[in-house]
Design a protein around this motif. Sequence first.
Motif, PDB file in Angstrom:
ATOM      1  N   ASP A 122      21.220   0.085  49.913  1.00 49.56           N
ATOM      2  CA  ASP A 122      20.622   1.050  49.244  1.00 49.56           C
ATOM      3  C   ASP A 122      19.263   1.637  49.439  1.00 49.56           C
ATOM      4  N   ASN A 123      18.576   2.361  50.227  1.00 48.43           N
ATOM      5  CA  ASN A 123      16.884   2.241  50.516  1.00 48.43           C
ATOM      6  C   ASN A 123      16.228   1.337  51.526  1.00 48.43           C
ATOM      7  N   THR A 339      19.284   0.775  43.716  1.00 48.25           N
ATOM      8  CA  THR A 339      18.317   2.056  43.240  1.00 48.25           C
ATOM      9  C   THR A 339      17.882   1.318  41.932  1.00 48.25           C
ATOM     10  N   GLN A 357      10.916   3.721  45.890  1.00 49.24           N
ATOM     11  CA  GLN A 357       9.952   3.205  44.259  1.00 49.24           C
ATOM     12  C   GLN A 357       9.413   2.669  43.620  1.00 49.24           C
TER      13      GLN A 357
END
Length: 427
Positions: A122-123, A339, A357
Amino acid sequence: MKRKLIAAIGVACMAASIASCGSGSGSGSGKSTSAKSITVWLTVDAQNNWPELVKSADAALKKSHPGVTVKHEYYSWGDKNTKLDAVLATDKAPDVVEMGNTEMLPYSIKGAFAELDTSKFDNSSAWLDGLKGSVSYNGKVYGVPYYAAARVAVWRKDVAAAAGVTSTPKTYSELTADLDKIQSKNGSKFNAWYQPSRDWYTGMSFVADAGGAIATESGGKFTASLSSAASVKGLTEFKSVVTKYMHGDLTKDEADRYIIFGQGKSAMMYGASWEGPAAADPKIDKTGGKLKANLVQFVLPGPSGKAMPVFLGGSDLAVPVKSKAQDLATEWINDFTGTASQKVLISKGNLPNNTTQLATLKSDPATAVTATAAESSWFIPTAPGWGTVEKQAILQDMLQAIATGKKSVQQAAKDADAAINKVINTA
């Protein structure tokens, strides 16, 4: 958070055993097809502060792979690498290991960790630059950023107000003007800015702000660049700060900075975001309890007119190349750093591993300063000999020589470049 780089000799001792295993293809290598368990090494930070996140990642992996078990071992930062060096030369390597971000490089260079496919995390396209740099070497990725901690300025608003300063500075000229007032008000034995000379993280932030760098890379070779015009400009400004506002021991490093700040003879310090609260702890605060109500954090403005670039401390997670369960390890890492998990880490006072974030934290007064500071960062040169550079304390010695006047800025930088160039390209 500050992590000491492991000694290069420790990694060299295990290099022969690791090399016989090849570089590893990382996730998707097929090494997990028959694995029924994974072993995860984390520091006691996770065990003590967010055990629920560990349990959540375990549960997610077990749900996807019924029958799989997850074993955990927890280590202090001082013990982990000694144990890791020993097991990496055997068939007892863990499947996931937590590393401080400055600890990653020598292990990656020696082939201790498997290459990872960033699309599985993720990310990954938004990882913070300072953390992404720590898991990357020669265009490949060998780890996943876990969480981060930025450096911020903190000062006493009561001391500032007594000198006629009622708000935190937004520009560098405002900062120096305010510090001049504070210094004048409190006398020559007071530290308007307590800035240890051997704090190379701050010294190199001044260098980065001026457009300089510790070293530059071309064609796979690194060349020290502290004597460049830009780097000298940054070092000169660092010397100015220490000369004007630091009236303590000019041979000290930053290890006990928050303790000295807690003694009440300083108005400002620049360090990890936890240092201010730590100084205000009743066990440290020697001001009669004044610190807790009077400490204010702010993003340090740089001489360039932009926010001072910060060294991002933090942790990464890696998969040892000898792991027989690399695919399962990869899944667990994503469950632990994805996340949803970053939200848990944020709630515990950490910064997330990604800019997406991080941006949401800027609107919260409780996290806005550290989140904003983290947006501009720098990292160490990803060079084969960086471990030796740090082990020899070349940067610290240079900064101390500058601060004490033992050498001119230009001579100290030139000597440091010569010392760095001797070792930076040799693993």
